[in-house]
Scaffold this active site. Structure first.
Site, short mmCIF file in Angstrom:
data_model
loop_
_atom_site.label_atom_id
_atom_site.label_comp_id
_atom_site.label_asym_id
_atom_site.label_seq_id
_atom_site.Cartn_x
_atom_site.Cartn_y
_atom_site.Cartn_z
N HIS A 121 -4.26 73.93 13.02
CA HIS A 121 -5.31 74.49 12.18
C HIS A 121 -4.72 75.39 11.09
O HIS A 121 -4.12 76.42 11.38
CB HIS A 121 -6.27 75.31 13.07
CG HIS A 121 -7.43 75.89 12.36
ND1 HIS A 121 -7.74 77.24 12.40
CD2 HIS A 121 -8.38 75.32 11.57
CE1 HIS A 121 -8.82 77.47 11.69
NE2 HIS A 121 -9.23 76.33 11.19
N ASP A 136 -7.10 73.52 3.91
CA ASP A 136 -8.27 73.66 3.05
C ASP A 136 -7.83 73.59 1.60
O ASP A 136 -6.78 74.12 1.23
CB ASP A 136 -8.96 75.00 3.28
CG ASP A 136 -9.24 75.27 4.75
OD1 ASP A 136 -10.27 74.78 5.23
OD2 ASP A 136 -8.43 75.95 5.40
N HIS A 144 -8.25 78.73 2.08
CA HIS A 144 -9.51 78.70 2.82
C HIS A 144 -10.58 79.48 2.09
O HIS A 144 -11.74 79.06 2.05
CB HIS A 144 -9.31 79.29 4.21
CG HIS A 144 -10.57 79.36 5.01
ND1 HIS A 144 -11.42 80.45 4.97
CD2 HIS A 144 -11.16 78.46 5.84
CE1 HIS A 144 -12.46 80.22 5.76
NE2 HIS A 144 -12.33 79.03 6.30
N GLU A 201 -9.71 69.65 4.28
CA GLU A 201 -11.09 70.12 4.15
C GLU A 201 -11.37 70.54 2.71
O GLU A 201 -10.68 71.38 2.15
CB GLU A 201 -11.37 71.29 5.09
CG GLU A 201 -12.80 71.80 4.96
CD GLU A 201 -13.10 73.02 5.81
OE1 GLU A 201 -14.04 73.77 5.47
OE2 GLU A 201 -12.39 73.24 6.81
#
Length: 246
Positions: free
Chosen positions: A7, A36, A49, A109
Site C-alpha cells: 500500500h 496514487d 495521495h 489509483e
C-alpha cells in the site's frame, strides 16, 4: 492466487508513494504495489495521495499549483526519517520505468480531482499515454473512488482492468449498478465493517475482491478464507512467506 499489494509502496519502511518505498517491493519479493496519482498545472502526473503538500513534504500548499521544475525543490522523505531526506515526489514516467526495470505490477489509483473536469480529462489522457510505455508482461489495475473517472478511462482504454473503490458508508444497494456502469472487473471495499456475506455477494457476481487496508495477519487470514482475492497492506513484508506463491 492471493495477492498482497504494498500500500503506497512498502510504506511502513519508507515514505509513502516514493520510488524508494516501491523499490523495497523487490527486496521483499512483493510483485504488486499500490500508488496514487494526481496532476500538476503543466500536466505532469505525479505520485501523491493528497492534493496538498502539507502532510508528506517539507512544503505547504496545493499540489496543482506546481510545475515539473518545482519538484526538485521539494523533499518528500525527511518527514519519515533522516535516511530519506531529499526523497523526491516521483513522476508517473519514473514509475513506469521502475516497473519495467524491476518487473513490478501496479494498482494505480486515480485521485478524484478537485480542480475541474477538464483537468481530470488531462489526467486520464496522460495516464493512458504513460501506460503505453509499459513492457509486455507488466500488469496493472486502475482504481478510483470516482466511478465517473473510471467509466471515462474504460472508454478511453477498453483493455484496462479497472476497480471501483468503496468506503464502508458508500457501499450501498447500488454498488452493482456502479460496477456495471464503469465496466469494472474488481471491487475494492474498505476492510472495516466488511462482512462475509458482502464478500459472497461480490464473488457471486463474478468480481475479484481486493480489500483495503489490512494490517493485521489474523484479519488477512479471515478475509482470504472468505474468498477475498487480495489485500492492500502497509506491511507487505510480513506476508511474504505465506502469500508470495499460492
Amino acid at each position: 492466487m492471493k495477492t498482497i499489494f504494498a500500500h503506497r509502496g512498502v510504506s511502513s519502511l519508507a515514505p509513502e508513494n516514493t520510488l524508494s518505498a516501491i523499490k523495497l517491493c523487490v527486496d521483499y519479493q512483493v510483485r504488486w504495489f499500490e500508488c496514487d496519482i494526481d496532476i500538476l498545472q503543466d500536466d505532469t502526473i505525479v505520485l501523491s495521495h493528497d492534493s496538498t503538500l502539507d502532510r508528506c513534504t517539507n512544503r505547504s500548499g496545493t499540489l496543482f499549483e506546481l510545475n515539473r521544475q518545482d519538484l526538485e525543490r521539494i523533499d518528500a522523505g525527511s518527514w519519515f526519517s533522516d535516511e530519506y531526506r531529499g526523497e523526491p515526489i516521483p513522476t508517473l514516467e519514473q514509475l513506469i520505468a521502475l516497473m519495467n526495470q524491476y518487473q513490478l505490477n501496479a494498482n494505480i489509483e486515480i485521485k478524484s480531482g478537485d480542480v475541474s473536469a477538464e483537468v481530470c480529462r488531462r489526467l486520464l489522457a496522460g495516464l493512458d499515454c504513460a501506460l503505453n510505455q509499459l513492457d509486455d508482461g507488466r500488469e496493472y489495475i486502475i482504481s478510483s473512488f470516482n466511478p465517473m473517472l473510471l467509466a471515462e478511462f474504460k472508454r478511453l482504454r477498453p483493455q484496462a482492468r479497472v476497480a471501483c473503490l468503496f468506503e464502508n458508508h458508500t457501499l450501498n444497494d447500488d454498488w452493482y449498478v456502479i460496477m456495471e456502469w464503469t465496466g469494472a472487473e474488481y471491487i475494492h471495499p474498505q476492510n472495516e465493517g466488511l462482512t462475509q456475506q458482502q464478500v459472497q455477494r461480490f464473488k457471486s457476481k463474478g468480481y475479484q475482491v481486493n480489500v483495503w487496508t489490512v494490517n493485521a495477519k489474523d484479519r488477512a487470514n479471515q478475509l482470504f478464507n472468505w474468498g477475498v482475492d487480495g489485500i492492500f497492506t502497509d506491511f507487505p513484508q510480513n506476508f511474504l512467506s505465506k502469500y508470495q506463491e499460492d
